[in-house]
Design an enzyme around this catalytic site. Structure first.
Site, PDB file in Angstrom:
ATOM      1  N   LYS A  54       0.841  -1.202   0.000  1.00  0.00           N
ATOM      2  CA  LYS A  54       0.000   0.000   0.000  1.00  0.00           C
ATOM      3  C   LYS A  54       0.875   1.251   0.000  1.00  0.00           C
ATOM      4  CE  LYS A  54      -3.840  -2.244   2.311  1.00  0.00           C
ATOM      5  NZ  LYS A  54      -4.373  -2.723   3.588  1.00  0.00           N
ATOM      6  N   GLN A  98      -5.012  -1.393   9.561  1.00  0.00           N
ATOM      7  CA  GLN A  98      -4.922  -2.741   8.996  1.00  0.00           C
ATOM      8  C   GLN A  98      -5.549  -3.760   9.942  1.00  0.00           C
ATOM      9  OE1 GLN A  98      -3.795  -3.422   5.920  1.00  0.00           O
ATOM     10  NE2 GLN A  98      -4.080  -5.620   6.138  1.00  0.00           N
ATOM     11  N   ASP A 121     -11.478   2.787   3.946  1.00  0.00           N
ATOM     12  CA  ASP A 121     -11.885   1.381   3.899  1.00  0.00           C
ATOM     13  C   ASP A 121     -13.404   1.246   3.789  1.00  0.00           C
ATOM     14  OD1 ASP A 121     -10.025  -0.716   3.941  1.00  0.00           O
ATOM     15  OD2 ASP A 121      -9.515  -0.361   6.046  1.00  0.00           O
TER      16      ASP A 121
HETATM   17  N1  GUN Z   1      -7.028  -6.781   6.085  1.00  0.00           N
HETATM   18  C1  GUN Z   1      -7.302  -7.527   4.991  1.00  0.00           C
HETATM   19  N2  GUN Z   1      -7.970  -6.800   4.072  1.00  0.00           N
HETATM   20  C2  GUN Z   1      -8.131  -5.573   4.597  1.00  0.00           C
HETATM   21  C3  GUN Z   1      -8.720  -4.378   4.117  1.00  0.00           C
HETATM   22  O1  GUN Z   1      -9.283  -4.295   3.018  1.00  0.00           O
HETATM   23  N3  GUN Z   1      -8.655  -3.306   4.951  1.00  0.00           N
HETATM   24  C4  GUN Z   1      -8.090  -3.380   6.173  1.00  0.00           C
HETATM   25  N4  GUN Z   1      -8.098  -2.281   6.928  1.00  0.00           N
HETATM   26  N5  GUN Z   1      -7.516  -4.464   6.655  1.00  0.00           N
HETATM   27  C5  GUN Z   1      -7.536  -5.558   5.854  1.00  0.00           C
END
Ligand code: GUN
Length: 296
Positions: A54, A98, A121
């Site tokens: 990311k 996350q 998100d």
């Molecule tokens: N962990 C796995 N996929 C995601 C996601 O799309 N967003 C977040 N914040 N954590 C994750």
């Protein structure tokens, strides 16, 4: 029939290029650089890989990346204090915590402490409610990516029968809401649905997001249907670790009209949509027109 393969890797590259163009325009015309803050608590290896990816892609499209890596023993109060600082920071337009969080932290409380306008998100309860009532929301990245690919392939989805297999808050439920917003007739099925194969065979659009390797077989697919495989499962085969989806690709591809592969389908779209959401959040915060084609 051999299905058209929907190339998520190429599509994601196009989305990133569009995001980069919007970022360049924002910097030139408004002097604002969109910024994304990612918070990682602990050392979960898969999460570390995602967060690094990311951060790299955020910088590549010209945005500012703020990474906060916290010790696994971080207290809830300290994490909430960090989020409060990021909420108040004008250089941060998007915040992502996350998941999963260590067990001593209340994930719902933490997510709901993020400013909904910065919740890239789309997991905050306000955004869930906005999406559910057809209002302008921040939309979860994976279902947004699936929707972009479906719109690109079909144009209008109105009147199509869509079956979503999976009922998670991250994918299944928001995917169903988005398809309803496109005027599909939507069925949400899951691992305990009776006659699941029969229900899947009714789908013009079949989205598999159930987390079970290769569960959806070719004879569950209506000839010509579009199959979107959200699953990413690691399996041992011939002494090697392989990535497979929730769909049995070989048998489904011989029946479907179009299908996303694993890897290279939905996966690359998720981070591309995170970047898209960050630009959208930045534009909304400045009261500027938001990018077309990058939102639901
Ligand atoms: N962990 C796995 N996929 C995601 C996601 O799309 N967003 C977040 N914040 N954590 C994750």
């Amino acid at each position: 029939m051999t299905a058209t393969v929907i190339d998520g890797k190429a599509f994601a590259a196009r989305v990133r290029a569009e995001v980069a163009a919007h970022v360049a325009r924002l910097r030139e015309e408004s002097g604002v650089q969109p910024g994304l803050a990612v918070v990682l608590v602990g050392e979960d290896p898969a999460s570390q890989v995602y967060v690094a990816s990311k951060g790299k892609q955020t910088v590549e499209v010209g945005m500012a990346s703020f990474e906060h890596r916290l010790d696994a023993s971080t207290s809830e109060a300290d994490l909430l204090a960090l989020i409060a600082r990021l909420n108040a920071d004008p250089s941060v337009h998007g915040i992502l915590v996350q998941l999963p969080l260590p067990a001593h932290l209340n994930a719902e409380l933490v997510i709901n402490s993020i400013d909904p306008a910065k919740d890239v998100d789309g997991f905050h309860i306000s955004n869930v409610g906005l999406l559910g009532t057809g209002q302008k929301a921040m939309v979860p990245c994976t279902p947004l990516g699936c929707l972009m690919m479906l719109r690109d392939h079909h144009g209008s989805l109105a009147g199509m029968n869509a079956v979503v297999v999976g009922r998670s808050n991250i994918v299944g439920k928001p995917m169903a809401q988005l398809l309803l917003g496109e005027s599909c007739t939507v069925t949400i099925a899951h691992s305990r649905t009776r006659d699941l194969a029969e229900i899947c065979r009714r789908a013009d659009i079949l989205v598999a997001a159930v987390g079970r390797p290769e569960m959806v077989k070719g004879d569950w697919v209506k000839p010509g249907a579009t199959v979107i495989d959200v699953g990413i499962n690691r399996v041992e085969r011939d002494g090697k670790t392989r990535l497979v989806g929730d769909v049995d690709y070989a048998s489904a591809a011989s029946v479907a009209g179009a299908i996303t592969p694993v890897p290279g389908g939905v996966g690359p779209m998720t981070i591309a949509c995170l970047l898209a959401n960050t630009v959208t959040a930045c534009c909304r915060s400045l009261g500027l027109a938001e990018p077309q084609g990058l939102t639901a």
